[in-house]
Each structure stands twice: as structure tokens, then as C-alpha cells.
Enzyme design. Structure first.
Site, PDB file in Angstrom:
ATOM      1  N   LYS A  53      24.968  17.051  -1.642  1.00 29.01           N
ATOM      2  CA  LYS A  53      25.266  17.796  -2.874  1.00 29.01           C
ATOM      3  C   LYS A  53      24.424  17.270  -4.033  1.00 29.01           C
ATOM      4  O   LYS A  53      23.848  18.042  -4.794  1.00 29.01           O
ATOM      5  CB  LYS A  53      26.765  17.690  -3.191  1.00 29.01           C
ATOM      6  CG  LYS A  53      27.605  18.528  -2.231  1.00 29.01           C
ATOM      7  CD  LYS A  53      29.087  18.231  -2.287  1.00 29.01           C
ATOM      8  CE  LYS A  53      29.819  19.007  -1.204  1.00 29.01           C
ATOM      9  NZ  LYS A  53      31.232  18.673  -1.060  1.00 29.01           N
ATOM     10  N   GLN A  97      35.439  14.650  -3.848  1.00 31.40           N
ATOM     11  CA  GLN A  97      35.284  14.871  -2.411  1.00 31.40           C
ATOM     12  C   GLN A  97      36.591  14.571  -1.680  1.00 31.40           C
ATOM     13  O   GLN A  97      37.177  13.502  -1.854  1.00 31.40           O
ATOM     14  CB  GLN A  97      34.147  13.969  -1.881  1.00 31.40           C
ATOM     15  CG  GLN A  97      33.787  14.225  -0.437  1.00 31.40           C
ATOM     16  CD  GLN A  97      33.210  15.621  -0.196  1.00 31.40           C
ATOM     17  OE1 GLN A  97      32.350  16.083  -0.932  1.00 31.40           O
ATOM     18  NE2 GLN A  97      33.700  16.299   0.838  1.00 31.40           N
ATOM     19  N   ASP A 120      34.899  23.602  -7.527  1.00 23.27           N
ATOM     20  CA  ASP A 120      35.393  23.874  -6.170  1.00 23.27           C
ATOM     21  C   ASP A 120      36.370  25.045  -6.166  1.00 23.27           C
ATOM     22  O   ASP A 120      36.642  25.634  -5.121  1.00 23.27           O
ATOM     23  CB  ASP A 120      36.127  22.635  -5.626  1.00 23.27           C
ATOM     24  CG  ASP A 120      35.264  21.829  -4.662  1.00 23.27           C
ATOM     25  OD1 ASP A 120      34.329  22.413  -4.078  1.00 23.27           O
ATOM     26  OD2 ASP A 120      35.542  20.624  -4.482  1.00 23.27           O
TER      27      ASP A 120
END
Ligand code: NAP
Length: 281
Positions: A53, A97, A120
Site C-alpha cells: 500500500k 491494518q 477503508d
């Protein structure tokens, strides 16, 4: 019949070129889009994901910060970091994460992220906005799947779509996005009776379970679009999906490979969401 491949790497390249252009335009106006990726603990798969990422940000002109903490970080300390990132004007997107270590309440951490930085799309307020048809952020994996359908000009409106898997991060938001695009949607889970009876009716079949070879060729309608979100390892340690790719590609009209399908699209859509967040500021 041999299915056409929907190549996530190729499609990602096109979308990332647009991301880079938008990032450059924002940077020229003194608003370089910034993403903070927070990793707690040393889960090897998570380490690979966050590295990818951060690299994708660097490659496309986004500012990125990677915050890596030991697995014994307290929940309070993590919440304090989120609070600081929420207030940091250089950061437009915050990604924590998952999974987090067991002593940290992941739900509480996600709810601590400012909804306008929740790239997200997991915050309940973003889930609610998606549910009510006014999405602020579309969760990256389902958003990538929708882009894949768009790339083949598939008429989603009126199609029968079956989503196998009902998680908050893939299956449920996927079903919502398909529904909003006009599909008639069925969601299956581990308790579904006669899974094949449902999947065989699907014009669009999205599989996101984490169960290798759950979907076999006899469960697929000839000509269907088969999107395999699953990420598993086969007996030789090779990455594979939830669909028996070799046999299913002889039945389906379109199919995504694993690797090289949905995986790269997920990271690409994270970049898109970060750009969208920066453009809104
Ligand atoms: P998850 O939270 O474990 O959810 C799995 C879902 O599959 C659950 O809803 C479960 O049903 C359902 N399921 C399990 N066995 C089933 C069966 N036999 N028949 C029908 N449904 C079944 O997983 P997730 O986070 O959604 O991820 C799913 C897969 O996608 C994993 O392999 C993950 O690694 C992969 N993934 C890939 C990407 C990418 O970028 N490519 C991104 C995210 C996830 P219940 O609700 O009844 O338990």
C-alpha cells in the site's frame, strides 16, 4: 467455451494513471493527498499488505506515512495515535491494518477514525451511508469489483448477482453496491443450503469466503461473470482463490484470476479513495 480474463493488473494500471494525474493536480494546489497506514504487531501477511500500500502511494505521487507498532501496544496508545492522525492536515486517509492483536477492540479503533478519513469505508457511519445509497467511501475490494464489471461494460442493471460471503468488509458492501447498480442480489453464507442452486442462477457471481475450491465449474451458469475475491494457499503454497479456476474458465464468460485479479484492484481503489478524500478537503 473459454472465458475472457478480467485482468486486475492491467485495469489497475489505467486507474492508477488517473490517480497519479489527480494526485499531481492536488499537489500543485498545495494539497498532496496523504495516507497513513497503521500496523500493530508482526503478522507477516499484514506486513506485505502495508508495504504494498505504501509503495503504491509512492509510485503514484501520494504522500504516505507508515506507522508500525509492537504487538503489545495498548489500545489507549493506538486510539491516541488515531486521534493525532485525525487532526493531521497532511493526512486525508487513515487505514488501520486488520487483524489487530486480540487485546485491542478493532471495532472501537475503527469507530475512532474520522469518517471523512476512513478510506477503508468500515466506520459505521460510512457503512450506513452506503446502505442508504449515499456512499462517502466505498470499501476498496467491492469498489474494485464494480470497476471490473464496468471495464467489461457488463449490464449490471437487472442481472442476477450472487455474492458468496457476507463479511462486513467484502460480502455485505459488495451486495449493497450491486443492489445500487440495479442487480437482483442474493447473499450466501456458511449456513446456506444447497449453495450451487443459488450460484447456478447468477449472471454475476462474486465469491469471497476464504475457502479454496468452494465454487466448482458445475456451480456456474454458462457465460456468467465470475469474480474470485478469495486469497488462499494451495498445497504447494501458491496463492489461489475460492473458485476452481481451471475448470470454471471453461464454463464462465468472464473470470478473474488469482493472483492478478481482485487483489491489485483493492490497493488501487484505496488510492482512489484517498484522492477522493483529499479532493473533498
Ligand atoms: P470472512 O470475514 O472470514 O468471511 C467469510 C464469509 O464467507 C462469511 O460470511 C462466511 O459465512 C462465508 N462462508 C464461509 N464458508 C462458506 C461456505 N462454505 N459457503 C458459503 N459461505 C461461506 O472473510 P473476508 O474478510 O470476507 O474474506 C474472504 C476472502 O477474501 C478471504 O480469502 C480473504 O483473504 C479474501 N480477501 C481478498 C481481498 C483482496 O483484495 N483480494 C480483500 C479482502 C479479503 P458466515 O457469515 O456464515 O460465517
Amino acid at each position: 467455451m473459454t472465458a475472457q480474463l478480467i485482468n486486475g493488473n492491467l485495469l489497475s494500471q489505467t486507474i492508477r494513471a488517473d490517480v497519479a494525474k489527480r494526485a499531481a493536480a492536488l499537489t500543485a494546489r498545495g494539497r498532496q493527498p496523504g495516507l497513513a497506514v497503521v500496523l500493530v504487531g508482526d503478522n507477516p501477511a499484514s506486513q506485505v499488505y502495508v508495504r504494498n500500500k505504501v509503495k503504491a502511494c509512492e509510485d503514484n505521487g501520494l504522500h504516505s506515512v507508515m506507522e508500525k507498532y509492537d504487538g503489545d501496544m495498548t489500545e489507549a496508545a493506538l486510539l491516541a495515535r488515531i486521534d493525532a492522525l485525525n487532526k493531521d492536515p497532511k493526512i486525508h486517509g487513515i487505514l488501520v491494518q486488520l487483524p489487530l492483536p486480540a487485546h485491542i477492540d478493532a471495532h472501537k479503533v475503527i469507530e475512532a477514525i474520522a469518517p471523512e478519513k476512513d478510506v477503508d469505508g468500515f466506520h459505521v457511519s460510512n457503512a450506513g451511508l452506503l446502505m442508504t445509497g449515499q456512499p462517502l467511501f466505498r470499501p476498496c475490494t467491492p469498489y474494485g469489483v464494480m470497476k471490473m464489471l464496468e471495464s467489461i461494460d457488463y449490464p449490471v442493471r437487472g442481472a442476477n448477482a450472487v455474492v458468496v460471503g457476507a463479511s462486513n468488509i467484502v460480502g455485505k458492501p459488495q451486495a449493497m453496491l450491486l443492489l445500487q447498480a440495479g442487480a437482483t442480489v442474493t447473499i450466501c453464507n456458511s449456513k446456506t443450503r444447497d449453495l450451487g442452486a443459488h450460484t447456478r442462477r447468477a449472471d454475476i457471481l462474486v465469491v469471497a469466503t476464504g475457502k479454496r475450491n468452494l465454487v466448482t465449474a458445475d456451480m456456474v451458469k454458462p457465460g456468467a461473470v465470475v469474480i474470485d475475491v478469495g486469497m488462499n494457499r494451495d498445497d504447494n503454497g501458491k496463492l489461489c482463490g475460492d473458485v476452481d479456476f481451471e475448470k470454471t474458465k471453461e464454463v464462465a464468460g468472464w473470470i478473474t484470476p488469482v493472483p492478478g485479479g481482485v487483489g491489485p484492484m483493492t490497493i488501487t481503489m484505496l488510492l482512489v479513495n484517498t484522492i477522493e478524500a483529499a479532493e473533498r478537503t
